[in-house]
Design a protein around this motif. Structure first.
Motif, mmCIF file in Angstrom:
data_model
loop_
_atom_site.group_PDB
_atom_site.id
_atom_site.type_symbol
_atom_site.label_atom_id
_atom_site.label_comp_id
_atom_site.label_asym_id
_atom_site.label_seq_id
_atom_site.Cartn_x
_atom_site.Cartn_y
_atom_site.Cartn_z
ATOM 1 N N LEU A 77 0.822 -1.218 0.000
ATOM 2 C CA LEU A 77 0.000 0.000 0.000
ATOM 3 C C LEU A 77 0.851 1.262 0.000
ATOM 4 C CD1 LEU A 77 -2.747 -1.051 2.555
ATOM 5 C CD2 LEU A 77 -3.200 -0.262 0.232
ATOM 6 N N HIS A 78 2.007 1.181 0.629
ATOM 7 C CA HIS A 78 2.845 2.369 0.793
ATOM 8 C C HIS A 78 3.976 2.478 -0.227
ATOM 9 C CE1 HIS A 78 0.822 2.228 4.748
ATOM 10 N NE2 HIS A 78 0.965 3.532 4.716
ATOM 11 N N LEU A 79 3.950 1.616 -1.239
ATOM 12 C CA LEU A 79 4.941 1.758 -2.307
ATOM 13 C C LEU A 79 4.719 3.065 -3.050
ATOM 14 C CD1 LEU A 79 5.064 -1.845 -3.833
ATOM 15 C CD2 LEU A 79 6.833 -0.732 -2.467
ATOM 16 N N ARG B 195 -1.046 -0.685 -11.062
ATOM 17 C CA ARG B 195 -1.473 -1.210 -9.763
ATOM 18 C C ARG B 195 -2.989 -1.087 -9.604
ATOM 19 N NH1 ARG B 195 0.250 1.266 -3.969
ATOM 20 N NH2 ARG B 195 -1.057 2.972 -4.776
ATOM 21 N N THR B 196 -3.526 0.074 -10.005
ATOM 22 C CA THR B 196 -4.971 0.274 -9.915
ATOM 23 C C THR B 196 -5.713 -0.730 -10.794
ATOM 24 O OG1 THR B 196 -4.592 2.628 -9.522
ATOM 25 C CG2 THR B 196 -6.816 1.973 -10.166
ATOM 26 N N HIS B 197 -5.157 -0.998 -11.961
ATOM 27 C CA HIS B 197 -5.745 -1.983 -12.863
ATOM 28 C C HIS B 197 -5.829 -3.352 -12.176
ATOM 29 C CE1 HIS B 197 -5.446 -4.126 -17.059
ATOM 30 N NE2 HIS B 197 -6.556 -4.420 -16.426
ATOM 31 N N GLY B 198 -4.712 -3.781 -11.569
ATOM 32 C CA GLY B 198 -4.713 -5.067 -10.866
ATOM 33 C C GLY B 198 -5.682 -5.085 -9.707
ATOM 34 N N VAL C 12 -7.059 -0.915 2.110
ATOM 35 C CA VAL C 12 -7.182 -1.382 0.731
ATOM 36 C C VAL C 12 -8.468 -0.841 0.110
ATOM 37 C CG1 VAL C 12 -7.448 -3.414 -0.747
ATOM 38 C CG2 VAL C 12 -5.794 -3.449 1.115
ATOM 39 N N ALA C 13 -9.559 -0.847 0.885
ATOM 40 C CA ALA C 13 -10.822 -0.303 0.385
ATOM 41 C C ALA C 13 -10.687 1.184 0.063
ATOM 42 C CB ALA C 13 -11.928 -0.521 1.418
ATOM 43 N N GLU C 14 -9.984 1.910 0.923
ATOM 44 C CA GLU C 14 -9.795 3.346 0.685
ATOM 45 C C GLU C 14 -8.882 3.594 -0.515
ATOM 46 O OE1 GLU C 14 -8.429 4.805 4.432
ATOM 47 O OE2 GLU C 14 -10.454 4.928 5.294
ATOM 48 N N LEU C 15 -7.869 2.726 -0.691
ATOM 49 C CA LEU C 15 -6.994 2.861 -1.863
ATOM 50 C C LEU C 15 -7.792 2.647 -3.141
ATOM 51 C CD1 LEU C 15 -4.075 3.103 -3.038
ATOM 52 C CD2 LEU C 15 -3.988 0.598 -2.964
ATOM 53 N N ASP D 133 -9.620 5.916 -3.703
ATOM 54 C CA ASP D 133 -8.681 7.015 -3.987
ATOM 55 C C ASP D 133 -8.026 6.857 -5.350
ATOM 56 O OD1 ASP D 133 -9.298 8.055 -1.529
ATOM 57 O OD2 ASP D 133 -7.492 7.280 -0.523
ATOM 58 N N SER D 134 -7.689 5.605 -5.720
ATOM 59 C CA SER D 134 -7.023 5.373 -6.999
ATOM 60 C C SER D 134 -7.946 5.710 -8.165
ATOM 61 C CB SER D 134 -6.584 3.906 -7.099
ATOM 62 O OG SER D 134 -5.625 3.592 -6.107
ATOM 63 N N ILE D 135 -9.224 5.363 -8.024
ATOM 64 C CA ILE D 135 -10.184 5.685 -9.084
ATOM 65 C C ILE D 135 -10.362 7.192 -9.209
ATOM 66 C CG2 ILE D 135 -12.600 5.493 -9.783
ATOM 67 C CD1 ILE D 135 -12.596 2.686 -8.526
ATOM 68 N N PHE D 136 -10.509 7.867 -8.065
ATOM 69 C CA PHE D 136 -10.649 9.326 -8.088
ATOM 70 C C PHE D 136 -9.415 9.977 -8.704
ATOM 71 C CE2 PHE D 136 -13.567 8.934 -4.229
ATOM 72 C CZ PHE D 136 -14.709 9.069 -4.989
ATOM 73 N N GLY D 137 -8.231 9.507 -8.289
ATOM 74 C CA GLY D 137 -6.994 10.140 -8.725
ATOM 75 C C GLY D 137 -6.708 9.944 -10.194
ATOM 76 N N LEU D 138 -7.006 8.750 -10.706
ATOM 77 C CA LEU D 138 -6.677 8.445 -12.102
ATOM 78 C C LEU D 138 -7.767 8.881 -13.076
ATOM 79 C CD1 LEU D 138 -5.050 4.892 -11.991
ATOM 80 C CD2 LEU D 138 -3.970 6.996 -12.761
ATOM 81 N N ILE D 139 -9.012 8.631 -12.705
ATOM 82 C CA ILE D 139 -10.095 8.785 -13.671
ATOM 83 C C ILE D 139 -10.915 10.049 -13.409
ATOM 84 C CG2 ILE D 139 -12.069 7.568 -14.714
ATOM 85 C CD1 ILE D 139 -10.773 4.979 -13.613
ATOM 86 N N GLY D 140 -10.835 10.558 -12.179
ATOM 87 C CA GLY D 140 -11.498 11.808 -11.870
ATOM 88 C C GLY D 140 -13.003 11.732 -11.851
#
Length: 319
Positions: free
Chosen positions: A12-14, A25-28, A50-53, A56-63
């Motif tokens: 998670l912290h990589l 990573r978001t794809h996986g 993991v649920a929060e990631l 957050d990953s969807i918001f950050g990448l796809i907006g």
């Protein structure tokens, strides 16, 4: 914290410098979640981070707008788990297009976007966060990915085989499990995902186990040798005491008297220790030779006593 949770914490912290690696990573994470399609997009996990990631990953990448729900539930045992869902179908379809998936028909894996090995490793790290777990290596070597779709499981296995990481699979309660049980392969996979330090932990445990097993083998060997020595000594003491009680110490040749007395007085001594304790020290083989002579004397006395016993049983008068 369990080994598996610590591994996920590190994944998670990589920190990824390139957006392509973060996307991988978001794809996986999304593809190996419980549901990934136009009708339903859901991650279920016991790990809140993991649920929060996921969100957050969807918001950050796809907006996307705030259409992702993260809710906490309790199972029958009262243990918490978390569900992250993409609520709107338009958003789900936008996510699918972002990762190159045509909703109809839906491909098993779309991997053309990934180019570098770091991207592939991040993709597998995301998959592990979504559906992976690992047993504490101190107990057993076992790392697995649990999926509901057989084609996805086989595609994942085939993908990793190109990096010479060979997972096997089996069916467990309706889920398809891709797994590794070899410690070296697990170390390779951990390094591939970017968690090389956890791979070193597995290596350290393996070294510790090897040393512990070697020590146990040595101890078992020493115990077996000690038991053998004690048993042999008990027989020797019994034979010598029989000789002394029937014939006396003076019956023995002079070179056997000292070793006979020493053995009876020190039944716990090894042959080497007996040899060192003699007034004129002997080697282990020299002590063993003298004890064998004493054993022969005992055998001769036993045969003589047996012959006398048979003669008396026949009514013969001994001379």
């Amino acid at each position: 914290m369990s080994f598996s949770n610590e591994l996920k914490r590190q994944l998670l912290h990589l920190q990824y410098d390139e957006v392509e690696v973060l996307r991988a990573r978001t794809h996986g994470l999304l593809r190996f979640s419980k549901a990934f399609g136009p009708q339903k997009m859901l991650l279920q996990t016991e790990n809140k981070d993991v649920a929060e990631l996921y969100a957050d990953s969807i918001f950050g990448l796809i907006g996307l707008e705030a259409t992702i729900s993260v809710n906490e539930y309790k199972n029958q045992n009262g243990k918490s788990f978390f569900c992250a869902t993409v609520d709107d179908q338009n958003d789900r379809e936008k996510i699918l297009r972002f990762f190159g998936y045509d909703p109809v028909p839906m491909p098993v894996l779309h991997l053309e976007q990934m180019q570098s090995e770091e991207e592939w490793g991040a993709f597998v790290a995301g998959a592990f966060l979504a559906c992976g777990s690992m047993v504490d290596p101190g107990k057993s070597y076992h790392l697995e990915f649990v999926m509901q779709d057989q084609q996805l499981c086989q595609g994942f296995i085939q993908m990793l085989s190109t990096f010479r990481i060979f997972l096997r699979s089996f069916l467990r309660r309706g889920n398809f499990v891709a797994y590794l049980k070899d410690s070296g392969e697990i170390e390779d996979l951990l390094g591939f995902m970017g968690a090389g330090n956890m791979g070193f932990e597995v290596m350290n445990v393996k070294i510790y186990k090897s040393i512990r097993n070697q020590v146990n083998r040595v101890q078992n060997c020493e115990i077996a040798n000690m038991e053998k020595t004690i048993n042999a000594s008990a027989v020797q003491v019994q034979e010598i005491e029989t000789i002394l009680s029937e014939k006396g110490l003076s019956f023995l040749p002079e070179d056997l008297r000292e070793i006979a007395e020493l053995r009876v007085e020190n039944p716990e001594m090894s042959l080497r220790e007996l040899g060192e304790a003699l007034s004129e020290p002997l080697t282990r083989s020299g002590v063993n030779h003298r004890l064998k002579r004493l054993s022969k004397i005992y055998a001769q006395l036993s045969r003589t006593q047996e012959t006398k016993g048979k003669s008396l049983a026949k009514g013969e008068t001994p001379l």
